[in-house]
Structures are given as structure tokens and as C-alpha cells.
Design a protein around this motif. Sequence first.
Motif, PDB file in Angstrom:
ATOM      1  N   CYS A 114      55.762 -33.962  15.839  1.00 55.22           N
ATOM      2  CA  CYS A 114      56.660 -33.783  15.923  1.00 55.22           C
ATOM      3  C   CYS A 114      57.679 -33.106  15.336  1.00 55.22           C
ATOM      4  O   CYS A 114      57.935 -31.609  15.437  1.00 55.22           O
ATOM      5  N   PRO A 403      61.777 -42.573  26.645  1.00 58.81           N
ATOM      6  CA  PRO A 403      61.482 -41.279  27.192  1.00 58.81           C
ATOM      7  C   PRO A 403      60.538 -40.084  25.654  1.00 58.81           C
ATOM      8  O   PRO A 403      60.050 -39.132  26.156  1.00 58.81           O
ATOM      9  N   VAL A 406      57.471 -41.210  24.616  1.00 54.40           N
ATOM     10  CA  VAL A 406      56.232 -41.105  25.656  1.00 54.40           C
ATOM     11  C   VAL A 406      56.007 -39.605  26.143  1.00 54.40           C
ATOM     12  O   VAL A 406      54.856 -39.198  26.387  1.00 54.40           O
ATOM     13  N   ILE A 407      56.656 -38.780  26.259  1.00 53.52           N
ATOM     14  CA  ILE A 407      56.687 -37.258  26.913  1.00 53.52           C
ATOM     15  C   ILE A 407      56.283 -36.714  25.554  1.00 53.52           C
ATOM     16  O   ILE A 407      54.839 -35.788  25.705  1.00 53.52           O
ATOM     17  N   PRO A 408      56.840 -36.666  24.305  1.00 51.67           N
ATOM     18  CA  PRO A 408      56.266 -35.487  23.107  1.00 51.67           C
ATOM     19  C   PRO A 408      54.483 -36.226  23.285  1.00 51.67           C
ATOM     20  O   PRO A 408      52.797 -35.624  22.660  1.00 51.67           O
ATOM     21  N   MET A 410      52.537 -37.637  25.915  1.00 55.61           N
ATOM     22  CA  MET A 410      51.707 -37.425  26.359  1.00 55.61           C
ATOM     23  C   MET A 410      51.321 -35.612  26.299  1.00 55.61           C
ATOM     24  O   MET A 410      50.696 -34.757  26.647  1.00 55.61           O
ATOM     25  N   LEU A 411      52.949 -34.572  25.438  1.00 54.03           N
ATOM     26  CA  LEU A 411      52.459 -33.666  25.282  1.00 54.03           C
ATOM     27  C   LEU A 411      51.124 -33.406  24.314  1.00 54.03           C
ATOM     28  O   LEU A 411      50.506 -32.256  24.602  1.00 54.03           O
ATOM     29  N   TRP A 433      50.479 -39.367  32.679  1.00 50.50           N
ATOM     30  CA  TRP A 433      51.739 -38.727  33.008  1.00 50.50           C
ATOM     31  C   TRP A 433      52.573 -38.716  34.102  1.00 50.50           C
ATOM     32  O   TRP A 433      53.553 -39.889  34.093  1.00 50.50           O
ATOM     33  N   THR A 436      54.297 -42.345  32.843  1.00 46.68           N
ATOM     34  CA  THR A 436      55.389 -41.965  32.258  1.00 46.68           C
ATOM     35  C   THR A 436      56.472 -41.829  33.225  1.00 46.68           C
ATOM     36  O   THR A 436      57.770 -41.803  33.008  1.00 46.68           O
ATOM     37  N   MET A 437      55.859 -41.722  33.835  1.00 51.03           N
ATOM     38  CA  MET A 437      56.838 -40.817  35.093  1.00 51.03           C
ATOM     39  C   MET A 437      57.441 -41.952  35.936  1.00 51.03           C
ATOM     40  O   MET A 437      59.003 -42.354  35.988  1.00 51.03           O
ATOM     41  N   VAL A 440      60.004 -43.770  32.881  1.00 52.76           N
ATOM     42  CA  VAL A 440      60.861 -43.105  32.873  1.00 52.76           C
ATOM     43  C   VAL A 440      62.621 -43.461  33.367  1.00 52.76           C
ATOM     44  O   VAL A 440      63.438 -43.614  34.124  1.00 52.76           O
TER      45      VAL A 440
END
Length: 453
Positions: A114, A403, A406-408, A410-411, A433, A436-437, A440
Motif C-alpha cells: 500500500c 473494506p 480486503v479491496i487493496p 484483491m487489487l 472479488w 469481497t463484495m 462488504v
Amino acid sequence: MLTRPDQAADPAEAAASPMGPLPEGRSLPEMHRSVVIPNAAGWLRRLMAFIGPGYLVAVGYMDPGNWATALAGGSAFGYTLLSVALLSSLMAMLLQALCARIGIATGRDLAQLCRDRFPRPVNLALWALAEIAICATDLAELIGTAIALQLLFGIPLLAGVLLTALDALLILWLQHRGVRWLEALVAGLIFLVFGCFGIQLVWAQPDWAAVLNGYLPSASIVTDQQQLYIAIGILGATVMPHNLYLHTAVVQSRAYGNGGAAKREAIRFATIDSSAALCLALLVNSAILITAAAVFHAGGRTEVAEIQEAYELLTPMVGTAAAATLFAVALLACGLNATVTATLAGQVVMEGFLGLRLPAVVRRLVTRLVAIVPAVIVTWSYGTSGTAQLLILSQVVLCLQLPFAVIPLMLFASDRTRLGPLVAPRWQLVLGWATTMVIVAMNLKLLWDVVAG
């Protein structure tokens, strides 16, 4: 002093000040590549060299915050919500496998990645949120440990919270002996918890046909609003943000090779390690829910949610005082384990996001104080009567932060420029993903319900 080639001093690291920024610092430097992988050994022996980090991660999936939701779900709805516990564990296995992949493929932990990728304001915001999440996680763990000390030895709640600060010294001593000692302690306490609940299940005499049926999804979970609310709570309490940061760091404690084939093998073995450990965590969480269903729900006590209440009711309802004692021993083991790994996660987050290198003693004290000071303040304010509210508060704060971890993750798992040929397979990315959805959405729903009262 002899140094292996894979541990040669990093020029950037050598040039950095001991108290200043560390541009290319190693994650958890005391552990980094400290466990040798036997090159000439067979498959099983090489696999055993990778066993350990998964158990450090699995601790977060059976902490006192999970106990509250499992007790509430089992006492209110019997075995029905076992399917939610299973789904949550499958989601966790996938996310932790992705953590192991990016940690091994890049040689960086999630916090460092990050810092590398995002602008400084975003990076600082993510660091602040991660620290808040660790404080919230530690709050539940410290409270759980303090409750166990109170139940077993009559130690006041606030004093119990303060006693848990000693785990910083325990970590320093164990890390001085080697990461394998730390992993052995954590794994040993996990198996102690498993053994305690194994005995509990024998005494509780659950309906095993109903238990197996509970792992099948039920439409009532969606149609019954109260069941849905507790199911969301189970999901929300399962995936902990600090576990994602921690796992990307601890997998680098193994001295795997730098080639593509060696890293693929390391990813495969690390995935087996974390998946097996999370299966054990699933069994522990299931055992808590099954015990609550077989003892409280079957006995007509459908509103048991507080840990102290469950402890007081176990002896008269099961018929033996040892049932309550084993319950408290398991809670103490879970709480001690979770505070140890939360302290390690605090180190990963602080060093990774800020790029700071501090002496080991200072680093341990800083990361411990960041988490324990809020816990002491809140415990002083609420006391014993507010422990249930404290656990709920900690889960709500985690809902806010999840979120942003988790989102970073997956990125980076999708980033072919960083991972190259080691990028996650398409099926893992699609499921990741989707997971993740779901996480979230479920956490936002839980947060909205709490805010809306």
C-alpha cells in the motif's frame, strides 16, 4: 558472521538510520527467512517446514469476538447457522491463500505494498484505519482474556486487561528463541481449545444428524430477520483486517528460493498450511455454536449471548462443574493467542505503512500500548456490566475498516505487473472479488442496522 545468500544485507537497509525511514525494509525482520527449507528433503518434510504461519493467522478466526456471535446463534437458532460458519471459513481460506500468494510473490507485506502504490495521504489514511481496526480487535481479545481470568481466578476485569500487557515480553522472549517457538505456542493453545470443546461436546450430547443438517443452507436465514442479523454478525466477526496484513508478512519467515518454481512451491505449501489451520478454526467455532445449541437452545435458554452468562449456565445445565471450567480455560487460551498475534500485526502495520525501523523492545511496547490504552480506558468506563456492548462495539469498528483491507488485497492479487506469472488464477480472482463484495455488503448491512438501532 555467516549469512545465507538470500539473507544478504540490503544496501538500502544498511544505509538507513536505525530510527529513520526504511525504504526497502523487510517485513518482521526478526523472523524474515529465518526458517530454513531443506532442499534435498522429500515433499512431506518440505511441507512441514512451511507449517506454522497459518496457525498464527487462524487465531484471529476464533477470538472472543467470534465467541459472542457463535453463542448467540447457537442458543437462539440451534444448529441452523452452522452453514454460515462454514461459508465464512471458506471465504477466509480463499482470502488468506491470496495473502500468502502476494507476500511470497512480491516479498512485501500488504502494508508495504500500500505504501509503494498509493499516494501519501491515502497511505496515511489506510494506516490510521488499520491501527483503529487492530485496537478494536485487541479490545475484544483483551476483554475476553480478562473475563477468563475473572472467571477462573477472580481477578478484577481491569487488572486482567493490564496483565495481558505482559504478552509483549512473552513475544520478545519467544522471538529471541526463534519463530518456530512462537508458532508452537500458538498451535499448542489452539489444540488445547479444541480439546476443551471436544470434551464439552461429549458432555453436551448434541443431535449429530441435526448438526450435519445445519451445515446445509436454510432459507430461513434469509427470510427470518433475526437469523439474518446474527448471520451477518458471524460473517462480520470472521474475517479480521489485521489477519490480512499479518499473513502477508509471516509467510516470508521461510527461506524459500527466489526462482519462480521455488515461489510456486512456497505458495502451494503456504496455502495448505493456512487452509488446514482454518479448518481447525472452523471446528472450534462450530463446537462453540453446537455446544450453545445442544445445551442452551435445547434447554429453552434461547437468549444467551454474554460469555459470563454462558459460563454460569453451563454447570447446572450440563451437570458437571468441569464444563464451565473447560469453557473458561478455552476462552483464556483463545484470548492469549489472539493478543499475541494482534501485537505482531501491529508491528507489520506500523513498519509497513510508515517505513519506520525501531529497536525490538521499543517496537513491542509501542504496538502494545497503541492497542491496550483504549482497552483500559473503555474497560474503566464500562466495567463488567458493559462487556457485551464492548464486543459489539469492536465488531462495528471492524466493519468500518474491513473494506479498506480486503479491496487493496484483491487489487494486488490481480496486479500482473507486480506478481508477473505468479498472479492469482482467474477462478481465485473471480471468487475473491465475489467474496469481497459479499463481505462488504454484509458488513455495511450490519453497520447500518447497529446505527439505525
